[in-house]
Each structure stands twice: as structure tokens, then as C-alpha cells.
Design a protein around this motif. Sequence first.
Motif, PDB file in Angstrom:
ATOM      1  N   MET A   1       0.851  -1.182   0.000  1.00 11.17           N
ATOM      2  CA  MET A   1       0.000   0.000   0.000  1.00 11.17           C
ATOM      3  C   MET A   1       0.893   1.240   0.000  1.00 11.17           C
ATOM      4  O   MET A   1       1.903   1.288   0.672  1.00 11.17           O
ATOM      5  CB  MET A   1      -0.892  -0.022   1.245  1.00 11.17           C
ATOM      6  CG  MET A   1      -1.975   1.011   1.213  1.00 11.17           C
ATOM      7  SD  MET A   1      -3.094   1.035   2.658  1.00 11.17           S
ATOM      8  CE  MET A   1      -3.688  -0.620   2.723  1.00 11.17           C
ATOM      9  N   GLY A   2       0.491   2.240  -0.761  1.00 10.47           N
ATOM     10  CA  GLY A   2       1.263   3.472  -0.833  1.00 10.47           C
ATOM     11  C   GLY A   2       0.610   4.600  -0.061  1.00 10.47           C
ATOM     12  O   GLY A   2      -0.484   4.468   0.472  1.00 10.47           O
ATOM     13  N   ARG A   3       1.297   5.700  -0.032  1.00  9.29           N
ATOM     14  CA  ARG A   3       0.816   6.892   0.671  1.00  9.29           C
ATOM     15  C   ARG A   3      -0.304   7.573  -0.122  1.00  9.29           C
ATOM     16  O   ARG A   3      -0.459   7.342  -1.314  1.00  9.29           O
ATOM     17  CB  ARG A   3       1.957   7.891   0.835  1.00  9.29           C
ATOM     18  CG  ARG A   3       3.133   7.372   1.623  1.00  9.29           C
ATOM     19  CD  ARG A   3       4.272   8.401   1.614  1.00  9.29           C
ATOM     20  NE  ARG A   3       5.470   7.847   2.169  1.00  9.29           N
ATOM     21  CZ  ARG A   3       5.741   7.778   3.474  1.00  9.29           C
ATOM     22  NH1 ARG A   3       4.869   8.249   4.339  1.00  9.29           N
ATOM     23  NH2 ARG A   3       6.862   7.262   3.906  1.00  9.29           N
ATOM     24  N   ILE A   4      -1.035   8.439   0.573  1.00 11.39           N
ATOM     25  CA  ILE A   4      -1.962   9.358  -0.081  1.00 11.39           C
ATOM     26  C   ILE A   4      -1.364  10.739   0.138  1.00 11.39           C
ATOM     27  O   ILE A   4      -0.946  11.076   1.245  1.00 11.39           O
ATOM     28  CB  ILE A   4      -3.379   9.284   0.526  1.00 11.39           C
ATOM     29  CG1 ILE A   4      -3.944   7.871   0.373  1.00 11.39           C
ATOM     30  CG2 ILE A   4      -4.302  10.309  -0.153  1.00 11.39           C
ATOM     31  CD1 ILE A   4      -5.263   7.658   1.098  1.00 11.39           C
ATOM     32  N   LEU A   5      -1.298  11.530  -0.907  1.00 11.81           N
ATOM     33  CA  LEU A   5      -0.723  12.867  -0.836  1.00 11.81           C
ATOM     34  C   LEU A   5      -1.857  13.875  -1.015  1.00 11.81           C
ATOM     35  O   LEU A   5      -2.709  13.689  -1.888  1.00 11.81           O
ATOM     36  CB  LEU A   5       0.325  13.025  -1.939  1.00 11.81           C
ATOM     37  CG  LEU A   5       1.108  14.322  -1.972  1.00 11.81           C
ATOM     38  CD1 LEU A   5       2.572  14.017  -2.307  1.00 11.81           C
ATOM     39  CD2 LEU A   5       0.543  15.281  -2.979  1.00 11.81           C
ATOM     40  N   ALA A   6      -1.876  14.902  -0.186  1.00 16.37           N
ATOM     41  CA  ALA A   6      -2.919  15.935  -0.279  1.00 16.37           C
ATOM     42  C   ALA A   6      -2.300  17.267  -0.652  1.00 16.37           C
ATOM     43  O   ALA A   6      -1.191  17.593  -0.234  1.00 16.37           O
ATOM     44  CB  ALA A   6      -3.667  16.068   1.042  1.00 16.37           C
ATOM     45  N   ILE A   7      -3.056  18.039  -1.433  1.00 12.51           N
ATOM     46  CA  ILE A   7      -2.604  19.337  -1.919  1.00 12.51           C
ATOM     47  C   ILE A   7      -3.624  20.408  -1.551  1.00 12.51           C
ATOM     48  O   ILE A   7      -4.810  20.279  -1.856  1.00 12.51           O
ATOM     49  CB  ILE A   7      -2.426  19.296  -3.455  1.00 12.51           C
ATOM     50  CG1 ILE A   7      -1.312  18.310  -3.818  1.00 12.51           C
ATOM     51  CG2 ILE A   7      -2.153  20.679  -4.010  1.00 12.51           C
ATOM     52  CD1 ILE A   7      -1.157  18.092  -5.314  1.00 12.51           C
ATOM     53  N   ASP A   8      -3.129  21.461  -0.900  1.00  8.78           N
ATOM     54  CA  ASP A   8      -3.927  22.670  -0.685  1.00  8.78           C
ATOM     55  C   ASP A   8      -3.349  23.705  -1.647  1.00  8.78           C
ATOM     56  O   ASP A   8      -2.392  24.400  -1.328  1.00  8.78           O
ATOM     57  CB  ASP A   8      -3.836  23.140   0.766  1.00  8.78           C
ATOM     58  CG  ASP A   8      -4.629  24.414   1.006  1.00  8.78           C
ATOM     59  OD1 ASP A   8      -5.663  24.607   0.345  1.00  8.78           O
ATOM     60  OD2 ASP A   8      -4.209  25.241   1.852  1.00  8.78           O
ATOM     61  N   TYR A   9      -3.925  23.764  -2.844  1.00  5.96           N
ATOM     62  CA  TYR A   9      -3.382  24.566  -3.936  1.00  5.96           C
ATOM     63  C   TYR A   9      -3.638  26.049  -3.711  1.00  5.96           C
ATOM     64  O   TYR A   9      -4.735  26.463  -3.368  1.00  5.96           O
ATOM     65  CB  TYR A   9      -4.014  24.135  -5.259  1.00  5.96           C
ATOM     66  CG  TYR A   9      -3.396  24.791  -6.470  1.00  5.96           C
ATOM     67  CD1 TYR A   9      -2.309  24.213  -7.109  1.00  5.96           C
ATOM     68  CD2 TYR A   9      -3.888  25.986  -6.959  1.00  5.96           C
ATOM     69  CE1 TYR A   9      -1.734  24.813  -8.217  1.00  5.96           C
ATOM     70  CE2 TYR A   9      -3.316  26.598  -8.065  1.00  5.96           C
ATOM     71  CZ  TYR A   9      -2.240  26.010  -8.684  1.00  5.96           C
ATOM     72  OH  TYR A   9      -1.666  26.613  -9.777  1.00  5.96           O
ATOM     73  N   GLY A  10      -2.607  26.831  -3.945  1.00  7.02           N
ATOM     74  CA  GLY A  10      -2.723  28.283  -3.903  1.00  7.02           C
ATOM     75  C   GLY A  10      -1.978  28.870  -5.083  1.00  7.02           C
ATOM     76  O   GLY A  10      -1.089  28.227  -5.643  1.00  7.02           O
ATOM     77  N   THR A  11      -2.310  30.077  -5.462  1.00  7.96           N
ATOM     78  CA  THR A  11      -1.659  30.666  -6.630  1.00  7.96           C
ATOM     79  C   THR A  11      -0.192  31.016  -6.353  1.00  7.96           C
ATOM     80  O   THR A  11       0.624  31.002  -7.272  1.00  7.96           O
ATOM     81  CB  THR A  11      -2.406  31.931  -7.108  1.00  7.96           C
ATOM     82  OG1 THR A  11      -2.539  32.836  -6.012  1.00  7.96           O
ATOM     83  CG2 THR A  11      -3.768  31.577  -7.668  1.00  7.96           C
ATOM     84  N   LYS A  12       0.162  31.286  -5.091  1.00  5.78           N
ATOM     85  CA  LYS A  12       1.551  31.605  -4.743  1.00  5.78           C
ATOM     86  C   LYS A  12       2.282  30.403  -4.170  1.00  5.78           C
ATOM     87  O   LYS A  12       3.403  30.104  -4.535  1.00  5.78           O
ATOM     88  CB  LYS A  12       1.606  32.755  -3.738  1.00  5.78           C
ATOM     89  CG  LYS A  12       1.109  34.062  -4.302  1.00  5.78           C
ATOM     90  CD  LYS A  12       1.172  35.148  -3.263  1.00  5.78           C
ATOM     91  CE  LYS A  12       0.598  36.437  -3.835  1.00  5.78           C
ATOM     92  NZ  LYS A  12       0.516  37.486  -2.828  1.00  5.78           N
ATOM     93  N   ARG A  13       1.653  29.748  -3.181  1.00  8.26           N
ATOM     94  CA  ARG A  13       2.264  28.577  -2.544  1.00  8.26           C
ATOM     95  C   ARG A  13       1.216  27.515  -2.324  1.00  8.26           C
ATOM     96  O   ARG A  13       0.034  27.804  -2.241  1.00  8.26           O
ATOM     97  CB  ARG A  13       2.918  28.902  -1.218  1.00  8.26           C
ATOM     98  CG  ARG A  13       2.757  29.772  -0.437  1.00  8.26           C
ATOM     99  CD  ARG A  13       3.153  30.129   0.906  1.00  8.26           C
ATOM    100  NE  ARG A  13       1.957  30.650   1.489  1.00  8.26           N
ATOM    101  CZ  ARG A  13       1.485  31.849   1.234  1.00  8.26           C
ATOM    102  NH1 ARG A  13       2.116  32.682   0.474  1.00  8.26           N
ATOM    103  NH2 ARG A  13       0.373  32.219   1.767  1.00  8.26           N
ATOM    104  N   THR A  14       1.719  26.286  -2.211  1.00 11.87           N
ATOM    105  CA  THR A  14       0.838  25.134  -2.088  1.00 11.87           C
ATOM    106  C   THR A  14       1.284  24.268  -0.916  1.00 11.87           C
ATOM    107  O   THR A  14       2.454  23.890  -0.835  1.00 11.87           O
ATOM    108  CB  THR A  14       0.859  24.313  -3.396  1.00 11.87           C
ATOM    109  OG1 THR A  14       0.348  25.145  -4.447  1.00 11.87           O
ATOM    110  CG2 THR A  14       0.016  23.072  -3.286  1.00 11.87           C
ATOM    111  N   GLY A  15       0.345  23.993  -0.022  1.00 11.25           N
ATOM    112  CA  GLY A  15       0.621  23.121   1.113  1.00 11.25           C
ATOM    113  C   GLY A  15       0.481  21.670   0.701  1.00 11.25           C
ATOM    114  O   GLY A  15      -0.398  21.318  -0.088  1.00 11.25           O
ATOM    115  N   ILE A  16       1.363  20.828   1.251  1.00 10.19           N
ATOM    116  CA  ILE A  16       1.341  19.406   0.919  1.00 10.19           C
ATOM    117  C   ILE A  16       1.388  18.586   2.206  1.00 10.19           C
ATOM    118  O   ILE A  16       2.146  18.887   3.123  1.00 10.19           O
ATOM    119  CB  ILE A  16       2.531  19.039   0.014  1.00 10.19           C
ATOM    120  CG1 ILE A  16       2.468  19.849  -1.286  1.00 10.19           C
ATOM    121  CG2 ILE A  16       2.548  17.539  -0.292  1.00 10.19           C
ATOM    122  CD1 ILE A  16       3.662  19.696  -2.174  1.00 10.19           C
TER     123      ILE A  16
END
Length: 137
Positions: free
Chosen positions: A1-16
Motif C-alpha cells: 500500500m502506498g501513501r496518499i498525498l494531499a494538496i492545498d493549492y494556492g496561486t503563490k504557494r501550495t501546502g502538501i
Amino acid sequence: MGRILAIDYGTKRTGIAVTDELQIIASGLTTVATPELLDFLKDYLEKENVDKIVVGEPKQMNNTASESEVYIKTFLKKLTKAIPHITIERVDERFTSKMAFQTMIDSGLKKKQRRNKALVDEISATLILQSYLASQS
């Protein structure tokens, strides 16, 4: 089983954020300058086993898409083309920034530390991922 990656997309920076390999615990990974996001993801996916990418879906209170959805859809087209073998899902991200800020207060971070928008983005990505994990159980 692998990881799940989440993205909080922003126009300047993106949280992961990512899960452990058993997909139980969501942890903040980093914040990336958005223009460097695709390269960061390609590099990360070469090193780590990731089963799925979850991307926050910003919505208005009336359930319509927020203004930033246009930018996210453009990014998702590029992501799907660059990494076609990984499933991408969307998760409602309403209130995650407010919840992230409250989390920072609750954890005792000083006012100067709470101004760190990169940290807010990373915590927001973690909250998106926790929300996704909760919806799957």
C-alpha cells in the motif's frame, strides 16, 4: 500500500501533506512555491510510493466553486498529463484555512509564528487529508 498525498493549492504557494504507508496518519510534509509544484511532485513520486493524490476543492457557502477553482483546474490538467498513473480525487476544503489558524492557536504558537502563511497552507493540506481519510472509513 502506498501513501496518499494531499494538496492545498494556492496561486503563490501550495501546502502538501501525506499519509504513512498504511494510510492511517496524515502529516504535513511541506509548502512549495506553486510554480515549482509539478517538479516537486514528480520528484517526490519517484522516491515515494503514492497511490492517490487528493486535491482540495474550494467552495463558496452556497456550494458553488470559488474563484480559485479556475487555477486549480488548469493545474489538474497539467498534473494528469504529467502523472497519468495516479488517481486524483477532490475534497471540499471549506474552512480549512480557518481551522488551520485555530490549530496553530490551540497548539500554543506565538503570534509571529502564526503569521507564517506557508505553515497555514501545510496545516490546511493536513486537514484536507484528514477529512479525506475520515470519509473513507
